[in-house]
Design a protein around this motif. Structure first.
Motif, PDB file in Angstrom:
ATOM      1  N   ASP A 170     -45.666  -9.226   8.370  1.00 35.61           N
ATOM      2  CA  ASP A 170     -45.071 -10.476   8.813  1.00 35.61           C
ATOM      3  C   ASP A 170     -43.927 -10.895   7.897  1.00 35.61           C
ATOM      4  N   SER A 171     -44.141 -10.716   6.574  1.00 35.73           N
ATOM      5  CA  SER A 171     -43.106 -11.080   5.616  1.00 35.73           C
ATOM      6  C   SER A 171     -41.842 -10.254   5.825  1.00 35.73           C
ATOM      7  N   ASP A 172     -42.004  -8.948   6.027  1.00 39.53           N
ATOM      8  CA  ASP A 172     -40.856  -8.081   6.251  1.00 39.53           C
ATOM      9  C   ASP A 172     -40.148  -8.454   7.544  1.00 39.53           C
ATOM     10  N   ASP A 173     -40.963  -8.791   8.585  1.00 40.83           N
ATOM     11  CA  ASP A 173     -40.395  -9.145   9.874  1.00 40.83           C
ATOM     12  C   ASP A 173     -39.573 -10.425   9.770  1.00 40.83           C
ATOM     13  N   VAL A 174     -40.088 -11.398   9.033  1.00 46.44           N
ATOM     14  CA  VAL A 174     -39.380 -12.666   8.843  1.00 46.44           C
ATOM     15  C   VAL A 174     -38.081 -12.441   8.100  1.00 46.44           C
ATOM     16  N   ASN A 175     -38.127 -11.610   7.036  1.00 50.13           N
ATOM     17  CA  ASN A 175     -36.918 -11.324   6.272  1.00 50.13           C
ATOM     18  C   ASN A 175     -35.871 -10.647   7.134  1.00 50.13           C
ATOM     19  N   ALA A 176     -36.334  -9.725   8.006  1.00 53.46           N
ATOM     20  CA  ALA A 176     -35.415  -9.022   8.905  1.00 53.46           C
ATOM     21  C   ALA A 176     -34.755 -10.011   9.855  1.00 53.46           C
ATOM     22  N   GLN A 177     -35.578 -10.965  10.365  1.00 48.64           N
ATOM     23  CA  GLN A 177     -35.032 -11.973  11.255  1.00 48.64           C
ATOM     24  C   GLN A 177     -34.046 -12.873  10.514  1.00 48.64           C
ATOM     25  N   ASP A 178     -34.390 -13.265   9.282  1.00 49.41           N
ATOM     26  CA  ASP A 178     -33.518 -14.124   8.494  1.00 49.41           C
ATOM     27  C   ASP A 178     -32.165 -13.465   8.255  1.00 49.41           C
ATOM     28  N   ASN A 179     -32.182 -12.149   8.018  1.00 47.77           N
ATOM     29  CA  ASN A 179     -30.944 -11.423   7.761  1.00 47.77           C
ATOM     30  C   ASN A 179     -30.055 -11.391   8.999  1.00 47.77           C
ATOM     31  N   ASN A 180     -30.651 -11.620  10.180  1.00 44.94           N
ATOM     32  CA  ASN A 180     -29.901 -11.596  11.425  1.00 44.94           C
ATOM     33  C   ASN A 180     -29.430 -12.997  11.829  1.00 44.94           C
ATOM     34  N   ILE A 181     -29.746 -13.985  11.012  1.00 46.74           N
ATOM     35  CA  ILE A 181     -29.388 -15.370  11.297  1.00 46.74           C
ATOM     36  C   ILE A 181     -28.287 -15.836  10.355  1.00 46.74           C
ATOM     37  N   LEU A 182     -27.262 -16.466  10.913  1.00 46.52           N
ATOM     38  CA  LEU A 182     -26.206 -17.077  10.122  1.00 46.52           C
ATOM     39  C   LEU A 182     -26.461 -18.576  10.059  1.00 46.52           C
ATOM     40  N   ARG A 183     -26.553 -19.128   8.866  1.00 48.86           N
ATOM     41  CA  ARG A 183     -26.766 -20.567   8.681  1.00 48.86           C
ATOM     42  C   ARG A 183     -25.393 -21.210   8.471  1.00 48.86           C
ATOM     43  N   ILE A 184     -24.928 -21.915   9.500  1.00 51.57           N
ATOM     44  CA  ILE A 184     -23.555 -22.412   9.495  1.00 51.57           C
ATOM     45  C   ILE A 184     -23.538 -23.914   9.760  1.00 51.57           C
ATOM     46  N   GLY A 185     -22.637 -24.621   9.069  1.00 47.68           N
ATOM     47  CA  GLY A 185     -22.570 -26.065   9.166  1.00 47.68           C
ATOM     48  C   GLY A 185     -21.392 -26.572   9.974  1.00 47.68           C
ATOM     49  N   SER A 186     -21.610 -27.704  10.641  1.00 50.04           N
ATOM     50  CA  SER A 186     -20.565 -28.422  11.373  1.00 50.04           C
ATOM     51  C   SER A 186     -20.911 -29.905  11.319  1.00 50.04           C
ATOM     52  N   THR A 187     -19.915 -30.771  11.314  1.00 50.67           N
ATOM     53  CA  THR A 187     -20.227 -32.197  11.334  1.00 50.67           C
ATOM     54  C   THR A 187     -20.802 -32.616  12.672  1.00 50.67           C
ATOM     55  N   GLY A 188     -20.419 -31.904  13.734  1.00 51.14           N
ATOM     56  CA  GLY A 188     -20.867 -32.283  15.072  1.00 51.14           C
ATOM     57  C   GLY A 188     -20.202 -33.555  15.562  1.00 51.14           C
ATOM     58  N   GLN A 189     -19.243 -34.077  14.784  1.00 55.36           N
ATOM     59  CA  GLN A 189     -18.544 -35.311  15.143  1.00 55.36           C
ATOM     60  C   GLN A 189     -17.037 -35.133  15.053  1.00 55.36           C
ATOM     61  N   SER A 190     -16.585 -33.878  15.071  1.00 55.19           N
ATOM     62  CA  SER A 190     -15.169 -33.581  14.829  1.00 55.19           C
ATOM     63  C   SER A 190     -14.527 -33.015  16.092  1.00 55.19           C
ATOM     64  N   TYR A 191     -14.153 -33.884  17.004  1.00 54.19           N
ATOM     65  CA  TYR A 191     -13.472 -33.448  18.224  1.00 54.19           C
ATOM     66  C   TYR A 191     -12.047 -33.017  17.887  1.00 54.19           C
ATOM     67  N   PRO A 192     -11.581 -31.865  18.438  1.00 51.81           N
ATOM     68  CA  PRO A 192     -12.278 -30.960  19.346  1.00 51.81           C
ATOM     69  C   PRO A 192     -12.790 -29.689  18.664  1.00 51.81           C
ATOM     70  N   ASN A 193     -12.922 -29.691  17.331  1.00 52.69           N
ATOM     71  CA  ASN A 193     -13.353 -28.449  16.667  1.00 52.69           C
ATOM     72  C   ASN A 193     -14.860 -28.313  16.552  1.00 52.69           C
ATOM     73  N   GLY A 194     -15.602 -29.423  16.557  1.00 52.50           N
ATOM     74  CA  GLY A 194     -17.061 -29.358  16.522  1.00 52.50           C
ATOM     75  C   GLY A 194     -17.657 -30.690  16.921  1.00 52.50           C
ATOM     76  N   PHE A 195     -18.213 -30.799  18.130  1.00 52.36           N
ATOM     77  CA  PHE A 195     -18.727 -32.079  18.619  1.00 52.36           C
ATOM     78  C   PHE A 195     -19.867 -31.843  19.617  1.00 52.36           C
ATOM     79  N   GLN A 196     -20.595 -32.906  19.907  1.00 50.70           N
ATOM     80  CA  GLN A 196     -21.718 -32.830  20.829  1.00 50.70           C
ATOM     81  C   GLN A 196     -21.264 -33.142  22.248  1.00 50.70           C
ATOM     82  N   LYS A 197     -21.705 -32.308  23.191  1.00 43.97           N
ATOM     83  CA  LYS A 197     -21.422 -32.545  24.603  1.00 43.97           C
ATOM     84  C   LYS A 197     -22.655 -32.161  25.406  1.00 43.97           C
ATOM     85  N   ASP A 198     -23.214 -33.138  26.108  1.00 44.49           N
ATOM     86  CA  ASP A 198     -24.435 -32.916  26.896  1.00 44.49           C
ATOM     87  C   ASP A 198     -25.547 -32.324  26.031  1.00 44.49           C
ATOM     88  N   GLY A 199     -25.645 -32.833  24.794  1.00 43.44           N
ATOM     89  CA  GLY A 199     -26.699 -32.394  23.895  1.00 43.44           C
ATOM     90  C   GLY A 199     -26.485 -31.039  23.265  1.00 43.44           C
TER      91      GLY A 199
END
Length: 260
Positions: free
Chosen positions: A20-49
């Motif tokens: 399970d630990s190896d599987d989780v690590n493999a999944q984590d390596n396939n995930i990019l943790r990326i940030g956005s304000t979500g309030q910056s139109y039109p480069n990053g904003f919320q639309k219909d959730g």
């Protein structure tokens, strides 16, 4: 007998835990943790959730090209840069300008867009038409943004009063309601906001400076790997015209090349 059963059980559960630990690590390596304000139109904003925008869609296209899945984090801009510095994010997709100060901390990809730091004032204000007219006035902007730094560089003797906000909406709407005399942000974003909300703004002069925008990565093994991969993907997507199409979709113009 009971000892043997206990040993077998321990080994079994140990194997499962290891798997399970190896599987989780493999999944984590396939995930990019990326940030956005979500309030910056039109480069990053919320639309219909859903989180959408130029930077968001460009990042998703890069992730797809590389076989990653994006896990988005939303926060105010200064907080996102803090999370990047502490290692909680892989990068930030929120019009992060490539500056000498930031290059001392992070490794950047090639630019994927270009922005000019632009000042606007209320269209009812007939006293402000150029930079000299801003002396003694109050200009709003987002805390931690490079537009504030560019503003301070342009007025090194504090000829203007700078007022910072944690969110873009706070900085922008204080100008709408005439609580400040001006507001600084990138020109393409301002023009898109003015068009979308019919905002009562007018441009003051030309942009303070034109800057390159890229993805910043930590100077560690994972960061170096991701930066190289992002660089390759950006080149491919530029060649295909994908990033240009996304730019025109959100801005109505191609901001993937410097303005002439």
């Amino acid at each position: 007998m009971s000892v043997k059963k206990f040993t077998l059980t321990a080994l079994l559960f140990g194997s499962i835990a290891l798997f399970d630990s190896d599987d989780v690590n493999a999944q984590d390596n396939n995930i990019l943790r990326i940030g956005s304000t979500g309030q910056s139109y039109p480069n990053g904003f919320q639309k219909d959730g859903k989180l959408v925008g130029f930077d968001v869609e460009t990042t998703e296209a890069i992730a797809k090209e590389l076989g990653y899945r994006v896990e988005w984090t939303t926060a105010e801009f200064a907080g996102l840069m803090g999370q990047l510095e502490s290692g909680r994010l892989d990068t930030v997709a929120n019009a992060v300008a490539i500056t000498p100060a930031r290059k001392e901390k992070y490794d950047f990809t090639q630019p994927y867009s270009y922005y000019g730091s632009q000042i606007v004032t209320h269209k009812d204000n007939t006293d402000i038409n150029n930079y000299a007219d801003l002396h003694g006035k109050t200009i709003s902007g987002v805390l931690g943004s490079n537009h504030i730094k560019n503003l301070e560089k342009h007025f090194p003797n504090k000829e203007v009063n700078v007022k910072t906000y944690e969110t873009r909406d706070g900085a922008m709407y204080d100008l709408v309601y005439k609580r400040v005399d001006g507001y600084v942000n990138s020109k393409p974003i301002l023009l898109a906001e003015i068009k979308r909300g019919n905002l009562p703004f007018k441009l003051v002069g030309n942009p303070l400076v034109i800057e390159e925008v890229g993805y910043a990565f930590a100077r560690n093994e994972r960061g170096q790997k991701l930066r190289a991969e992002f660089d390759q993907a950006i080149s491919k997507l530029k060649e295909k015209g994908t990033i240009k199409e996304i730019s025109i979709k959100y801005y109505g113009e191609d901001i993937t090349v410097p303005a002439q």
